[in-house]
Design a protein around this motif. Structure first.
Motif, PDB file in Angstrom:
ATOM      1  N   GLU A   1     -17.557  39.124  -8.601  1.00  0.00           N
ATOM      2  CA  GLU A   1     -18.673  40.033  -8.382  1.00  0.00           C
ATOM      3  C   GLU A   1     -18.721  41.142  -9.433  1.00  0.00           C
ATOM      4  OE1 GLU A   1     -16.688  38.939  -5.889  1.00  0.00           O
ATOM      5  OE2 GLU A   1     -18.163  37.646  -4.920  1.00  0.00           O
TER       6      GLU A   1
ATOM      7  N   LEU B   1     -26.304  39.051  -9.536  1.00  0.00           N
ATOM      8  CA  LEU B   1     -26.151  38.970  -8.085  1.00  0.00           C
ATOM      9  C   LEU B   1     -27.524  39.059  -7.436  1.00  0.00           C
ATOM     10  CD1 LEU B   1     -23.086  41.324  -7.584  1.00  0.00           C
ATOM     11  CD2 LEU B   1     -23.104  38.846  -7.472  1.00  0.00           C
ATOM     12  N   VAL B   2     -27.703  38.333  -6.351  1.00  0.00           N
ATOM     13  CA  VAL B   2     -28.980  38.295  -5.640  1.00  0.00           C
ATOM     14  C   VAL B   2     -28.797  38.969  -4.290  1.00  0.00           C
ATOM     15  CG1 VAL B   2     -30.714  36.759  -4.643  1.00  0.00           C
ATOM     16  CG2 VAL B   2     -29.576  36.129  -6.772  1.00  0.00           C
ATOM     17  N   GLN B   3     -29.738  39.850  -3.937  1.00  0.00           N
ATOM     18  CA  GLN B   3     -29.652  40.521  -2.638  1.00  0.00           C
ATOM     19  C   GLN B   3     -30.331  39.662  -1.586  1.00  0.00           C
ATOM     20  OE1 GLN B   3     -31.014  44.543  -2.629  1.00  0.00           O
ATOM     21  NE2 GLN B   3     -29.981  44.980  -0.713  1.00  0.00           N
ATOM     22  N   LEU B   4     -29.603  39.400  -0.517  1.00  0.00           N
ATOM     23  CA  LEU B   4     -30.114  38.605   0.595  1.00  0.00           C
ATOM     24  C   LEU B   4     -30.899  39.485   1.548  1.00  0.00           C
ATOM     25  CD1 LEU B   4     -26.900  36.493   1.289  1.00  0.00           C
ATOM     26  CD2 LEU B   4     -28.890  35.844  -0.083  1.00  0.00           C
ATOM     27  N   GLN B   5     -31.549  38.876   2.532  1.00  0.00           N
ATOM     28  CA  GLN B   5     -32.349  39.625   3.508  1.00  0.00           C
ATOM     29  C   GLN B   5     -31.499  40.558   4.363  1.00  0.00           C
ATOM     30  OE1 GLN B   5     -34.462  36.634   5.677  1.00  0.00           O
ATOM     31  NE2 GLN B   5     -36.071  36.466   4.132  1.00  0.00           N
TER      32      GLN B   5
ATOM     33  N   LYS C   1     -29.195  42.431   3.371  1.00  0.00           N
ATOM     34  CA  LYS C   1     -28.721  43.500   2.474  1.00  0.00           C
ATOM     35  C   LYS C   1     -27.391  43.191   1.785  1.00  0.00           C
ATOM     36  CE  LYS C   1     -32.098  46.259   3.703  1.00  0.00           C
ATOM     37  NZ  LYS C   1     -33.320  46.205   2.989  1.00  0.00           N
ATOM     38  N   LYS C   2     -26.857  41.972   1.944  1.00  0.00           N
ATOM     39  CA  LYS C   2     -25.621  41.588   1.268  1.00  0.00           C
ATOM     40  C   LYS C   2     -25.957  40.976  -0.088  1.00  0.00           C
ATOM     41  CE  LYS C   2     -22.759  40.869   5.293  1.00  0.00           C
ATOM     42  NZ  LYS C   2     -21.799  39.989   5.954  1.00  0.00           N
ATOM     43  N   LEU C   3     -25.002  41.053  -1.007  1.00  0.00           N
ATOM     44  CA  LEU C   3     -25.183  40.459  -2.323  1.00  0.00           C
ATOM     45  C   LEU C   3     -24.572  39.068  -2.346  1.00  0.00           C
ATOM     46  CD1 LEU C   3     -24.328  43.490  -4.618  1.00  0.00           C
ATOM     47  CD2 LEU C   3     -26.576  42.581  -4.091  1.00  0.00           C
TER      48      LEU C   3
ATOM     49  N   LYS D   1     -23.571  35.676  -4.852  1.00  0.00           N
ATOM     50  CA  LYS D   1     -23.313  35.201  -6.212  1.00  0.00           C
ATOM     51  C   LYS D   1     -23.733  33.741  -6.264  1.00  0.00           C
ATOM     52  CE  LYS D   1     -19.197  34.081  -7.495  1.00  0.00           C
ATOM     53  NZ  LYS D   1     -17.830  33.969  -7.910  1.00  0.00           N
TER      54      LYS D   1
END
Length: 91
Positions: A26, A43-47, A49-51, A53
């Motif tokens: 990360e 990194l992509v933010q999920l719905q 609010k977690k990141l 990889k």
């Protein structure tokens, strides 16, 4: 000799995406945003609010990785150059 061993281990564990051993973590992905123009590695933010990889394009699929493990275990190398290769194998 240790430099060659470390180099092989670092590259091998990164392209094989070995959990806990890869240099693609990360923190490295956060540095990509700052220093590189590689949107596919950010990194992509999920719905929730977690990141997350995403899988990098330079890593192998699980099927390909198992084929490579089979091939490497049959190779004959200098003592210590690629020792304990079986410890990296994915289940």
């Amino acid at each position: 000799m240790h430099i060659e061993n470390n180099f092989f281990d670092n590259v091998f564990t990164t392209v094989m995406d070995v959990k806990g051993k890869t240099k693609d973590n990360e923190k490295a992905r956060m540095d990509v945003v700052e220093y590189c123009l590689r949107g596919d590695l950010e990194l992509v933010q999920l719905q929730n609010k977690k990141l997350a990889k995403l899988k990098a394009n330079y890593t192998f699929t699980t099927k390909d990785a198992k084929e490579i493990y089979k091939w490497i275990t049959k190779l004959k190398m200098s003592n210590g150059y690629a020792s304990n290769i079986a410890r990296h194998e994915k289940s």
